[in-house]
Design a protein around this motif. Structure first.
Motif, PDB file in Angstrom:
ATOM      1  N   ALA A 182       0.836  -1.213   0.000  1.00 60.46           N
ATOM      2  CA  ALA A 182       0.000   0.000   0.000  1.00 60.46           C
ATOM      3  C   ALA A 182       0.863   1.252   0.000  1.00 60.46           C
ATOM      4  CB  ALA A 182      -0.922  -0.010   1.213  1.00 60.46           C
ATOM      5  N   ARG A 183       1.927   1.227   0.755  1.00 66.82           N
ATOM      6  CA  ARG A 183       2.812   2.399   0.778  1.00 66.82           C
ATOM      7  C   ARG A 183       3.500   2.597  -0.574  1.00 66.82           C
ATOM      8  NH1 ARG A 183       5.866   1.407   6.603  1.00 66.82           N
ATOM      9  NH2 ARG A 183       3.970   1.470   7.899  1.00 66.82           N
ATOM     10  N   ASP A 207       2.272   1.736  -3.406  1.00 68.01           N
ATOM     11  CA  ASP A 207       1.262   2.250  -4.352  1.00 68.01           C
ATOM     12  C   ASP A 207       1.087   3.754  -4.199  1.00 68.01           C
ATOM     13  OD1 ASP A 207       0.870  -0.217  -5.436  1.00 68.01           O
ATOM     14  OD2 ASP A 207      -0.900  -0.700  -4.202  1.00 68.01           O
ATOM     15  N   ARG A 208       1.104   4.238  -2.931  1.00 68.64           N
ATOM     16  CA  ARG A 208       0.954   5.691  -2.746  1.00 68.64           C
ATOM     17  C   ARG A 208       2.154   6.440  -3.323  1.00 68.64           C
ATOM     18  NH1 ARG A 208      -1.111   3.972   2.285  1.00 68.64           N
ATOM     19  NH2 ARG A 208       0.852   4.421   3.337  1.00 68.64           N
ATOM     20  N   ASN A 238       3.932   5.406  -5.818  1.00 69.36           N
ATOM     21  CA  ASN A 238       3.796   5.311  -7.274  1.00 69.36           C
ATOM     22  C   ASN A 238       2.786   6.322  -7.797  1.00 69.36           C
ATOM     23  OD1 ASN A 238       4.419   3.719  -9.816  1.00 69.36           O
ATOM     24  ND2 ASN A 238       2.194   3.526  -9.725  1.00 69.36           N
ATOM     25  N   ASP A 239       1.652   6.490  -7.075  1.00 70.09           N
ATOM     26  CA  ASP A 239       0.649   7.484  -7.495  1.00 70.09           C
ATOM     27  C   ASP A 239       1.248   8.891  -7.484  1.00 70.09           C
ATOM     28  OD1 ASP A 239      -1.169   5.494  -7.831  1.00 70.09           O
ATOM     29  OD2 ASP A 239      -2.165   5.800  -5.877  1.00 70.09           O
ATOM     30  N   ALA A 240       1.998   9.174  -6.444  1.00 73.85           N
ATOM     31  CA  ALA A 240       2.607  10.504  -6.365  1.00 73.85           C
ATOM     32  C   ALA A 240       3.593  10.721  -7.498  1.00 73.85           C
ATOM     33  CB  ALA A 240       3.290  10.682  -5.014  1.00 73.85           C
ATOM     34  N   ARG A 244     -11.661  14.060  -0.893  1.00 75.48           N
ATOM     35  CA  ARG A 244     -10.279  13.613  -0.800  1.00 75.48           C
ATOM     36  C   ARG A 244      -9.420  14.125  -1.948  1.00 75.48           C
ATOM     37  NH1 ARG A 244     -11.504   7.365  -0.515  1.00 75.48           N
ATOM     38  NH2 ARG A 244     -12.905   8.102  -2.161  1.00 75.48           N
TER      39      ARG A 244
END
Length: 689
Positions: free
Chosen positions: A498-499, A501-502, A504-506, A639
């Motif tokens: 999950a970390r 993925d965040r 990667n999104d950034a 969000r």
């Protein structure tokens, strides 16, 4: 009178003999009755001779009320003491009839000067003058009437009832006059100090307004030199102004200069003809050239006096209707001068002079109007109309017969010269103000152009800088994304996914930001041209929706087709997709979480419209006018985070590059962005039969 006295004496002697003592009684009474009858008859005969000789006695007393002419005086303008007038409507009276004692009572004393207006009558003037014994017997009578057609002077000869005729005027060549001078001058001789009686017969096709002056030859020659000097000075002023304005008009292309040069030349020619110089020095043997030039020149001058002043008077701004009519009135006034060719000038010119009075009065009102409004050249225009209006009104009133001023100086010509000079200064001041205004505008345009050039230079430097930064960031960002992907595969099934993925999104968001900014900098170039191909209108919409559905998986996106059947449109599909993606992304960030995002495709004959509609708070009021500027950032809803203000600016640049536009509208909670593209030549060609 001697015969009457003799008859009276004879009658009285008869009465005396009646009272002789030798007569008495009945004879005395008879003689007394006869004497009374004879006395009555004598009284009647005396009254008859008295009435018969009274006009001759009055005629012989002509000029006794006036002071005798002297050499020291040199010149005298004759008035009611020396002049009396008789009007001859039929122009049939002869000198024998006019000088007959029976017609002596028909002459009326002249009140003021000879100002009878425009008339077709023949006018007879009876001139009674005498000189002091030491004065010279030779005198000249000057008739200052350049408009006179036929002027005849009748001087008594030695024989009783015999007259010598001298002729002058426009019907006779100047060389045929006794004194060939530019004005009408007759020599007269006053042999003794007894009053001399002369008759002037005048015919004119213009105004009967002039003055009769008696001169000594010496004083006349001196005054003639002074007059020529004054005429030369005025002609020099007019010629210099005309040449200066002609050169300025040719050099600068200003029509005001050329128009004023024409006006001053017309004034110059008319003044030369009016003062008789044209007849004296150019056409001394002609009987009609100078007269015709004068009448036509007067009408042209009267019609053109206000035309060069229309712009300085700001007539188009303050009196637009009159400004449109004035050229036609000026043309009609100028054409009125041609009436002299048909011998009807005397009937036309009073109306022309009256119209000129109205034009000058209007010009004066317009000059006062611009003076009150603070125009820089207004003082010159006001002074010009002041020095022209007053003498012109007096001269026209005298010409029309309203005012009888007995003066031998005509103020109209100097007033017109002064008017032209002051109007020249007014036009120069007005053109100077226009030049300064134009120069100020050019300076402002230069400053604006410099600012634009500086802005373009800064934009270029900014684009270069951001391109450099983006290029430097893309390489490590690509390495970072690749490492995150490999790390996610290696740590699959752990809590670290999950970390990762965040992160990667950034990183993906940062890469998108860099790509959009590079696109924006490319679109902002002045020489940018989109790569157009014929594409279906729904192609960029479907691709943009597909990309945004992956990016915003929790959002609902709808696509609605409106308008006509789709036909290929000339566009850069990649850029349009990018613009729609930014609009959809913006709507997803600022719409309420549970509200759908709708994309409408409205194809019309004259335009292709893409509408992105969402429900949410919309743009803040302070950003409504700056929504498409770069870096105008707001806070997203829920969000979602607000962007950096690049997306809307990028979409606006894409629309502009295609020749279309981007507009926004906010009604209640509904916000609509409409991207409009022209259909392009392909769609128009398919639509035409």
């Amino acid at each position: 009178m001697h015969l009457a006295k003799l008859s009276m004496s004879l009658e009285l002697s008869k009465v005396c003999r009646m009272y002789n003592p030798r007569f008495s009684g009945r004879d005395a009474r008879n003689k007394l009755s006869a004497g009374r009858t004879a006395i009555r008859a004598g009284i009647l005969r005396f009254a008859f001779w008295l009435l018969l000789l009274l006009p001759a006695a009055v005629s012989s007393a002509c000029g006794l009320d006036s002071a005798p002419l002297t050499d020291a005086e040199g010149a005298r303008t004759l008035d009611y003491a020396e002049l009396s007038v008789l009007r001859d409507p039929g122009r049939r009276l002869t000198i024998g009839e006019v000088s007959a004692p029976a017609n002596a009572g028909r002459f009326q004393p002249l009140k003021g000067g000879l100002a009878l207006g425009f008339t077709t009558d023949a006018v007879w003037l009876k001139v009674c003058i005498r000189r002091a014994l030491p004065a010279t017997p030779e005198w000249w009578l000057e008739f200052r009437g350049p408009y006179a057609d036929d002027v005849r002077l009748y001087s008594p000869r030695g024989d009783a009832g015999s007259w010598h005729e001298s002729r002058a005027g426009d019907r006779y060549p100047l060389n045929a006059r006794e004194l060939p001078y530019r004005t009408i001058v007759f020599p007269v001789r006053l042999a003794t100090d007894a009053p001399g009686v002369f008759y002037l017969r005048i015919e004119t096709s213009s105004t009967m307004a002039t003055a009769i002056t008696a001169w000594t030859p010496k004083a006349f020659r001196v005054q003639a030199q002074k007059d020529l000097l004054m005429i030369g000075v005025m002609s020099g002023f007019l010629l210099a102004m005309s040449m200066a304005n002609l050169v300025n008009g040719i050099w600068t292309g200003q029509r005001q200069y050329l128009g004023f040069a024409g006006l001053t030349m017309v004034i110059l020619i008319t003044m030369i003809a009016g003062y008789g110089l044209l007849a004296q020095y150019v056409f001394p043997d002609s009987t009609w050239v100078s007269h015709t030039v004068l009448n036509i020149g007067l009408c042209c001058m009267w019609g053109a006096t206000i035309l060069p002043a229309r712009k300085p008077l700001a007539l188009e701004e303050h009196f637009p209707r009159i400004n449109r009519v004035l050229p036609y009135l000026a043309g009609a006034t100028a054409l009125a001068g041609l009436s002299t060719l048909f011998d009807v000038f005397v009937y036309v010119v009073p109306w022309v002079r009256a119209l000129q009075i109205l034009i000058v009065l209007f010009g004066t009102v317009a000059a006062v109007n611009i003076f009150r409004r603070g125009h820089p050249h207004a003082i010159w225009i006001c002074m010009a109309y002041a020095v022209y209006a007053v003498p012109m009104l007096l001269g026209m009133s005298r010409a029309l017969g309203f005012i009888t001023l007995n003066i031998n100086f005509e103020p109209t010509a100097p007033a017109i010269v002064a008017y032209a000079l002051l109007l020249h200064f007014g036009i120069l001041a007005e053109l100077r103000a226009q030049h300064l205004k134009r120069q100020s505008a050019e300076q402002a345009a230069d400053v604006y152009q410099k600012l634009i050039s500086q802005e373009e230079r800064l934009r270029g430097e900014q684009a270069t800088f951001f391109a450099f930064v983006a290029h430097e960031l893309r390489t490590p960002l690509g390495i970072l994304l690749t490492g995150l992907t490999n790390l996610r595969r290696a740590l699959s099934g752990t809590n670290s996914v999950a970390r990762i993925d965040r992160l990667n999104d950034a990183a993906q968001r940062m890469r998108g930001l860099i790509e959009r900014h590079l696109r924006l900098q490319n679109l902002a170039r002045s020489d940018f041209e989109p790569y157009r191909t014929d594409e279906s209108p729904d192609l960029p919409a479907l691709e943009a929706l597909h990309a945004q559905r992956q990016l915003h998986a929790n959002r609902t996106f709808e696509c609605v087709y409106l308008g006509q059947t789709f036909r290929p449109v000339s566009m850069d599909a990649e850029l349009v997709t990018l613009a729609l993606s930014n609009l959809l992304d913006n709507a997803a960030k600022y719409a309420f979480e549970d509200s759908p995002i709708r994309l409408e495709i409205d194809f019309q004959a004259d335009a292709l419209n893409y509408r992105v509609i969402n429900t949410g708070p919309g743009l803040p009021p302070e950003l409504s006018t700056r929504a498409f500027d770069v870096f105008q950032r707001t806070q997203g809803t829920g969000r979602e985070k607000g962007g950096f203000g690049i997306g809307l600016s990028l979409a606006a640049h894409v629309a502009t590059a295609h020749g279309g536009g981007l507009v926004s509208r906010h009604e209640g909670w509904v916000t609509t962005f409409t991207l409009t593209l022209p259909p392009g030549p392909s769609a128009l060609a398919q639509e035409s039969p």
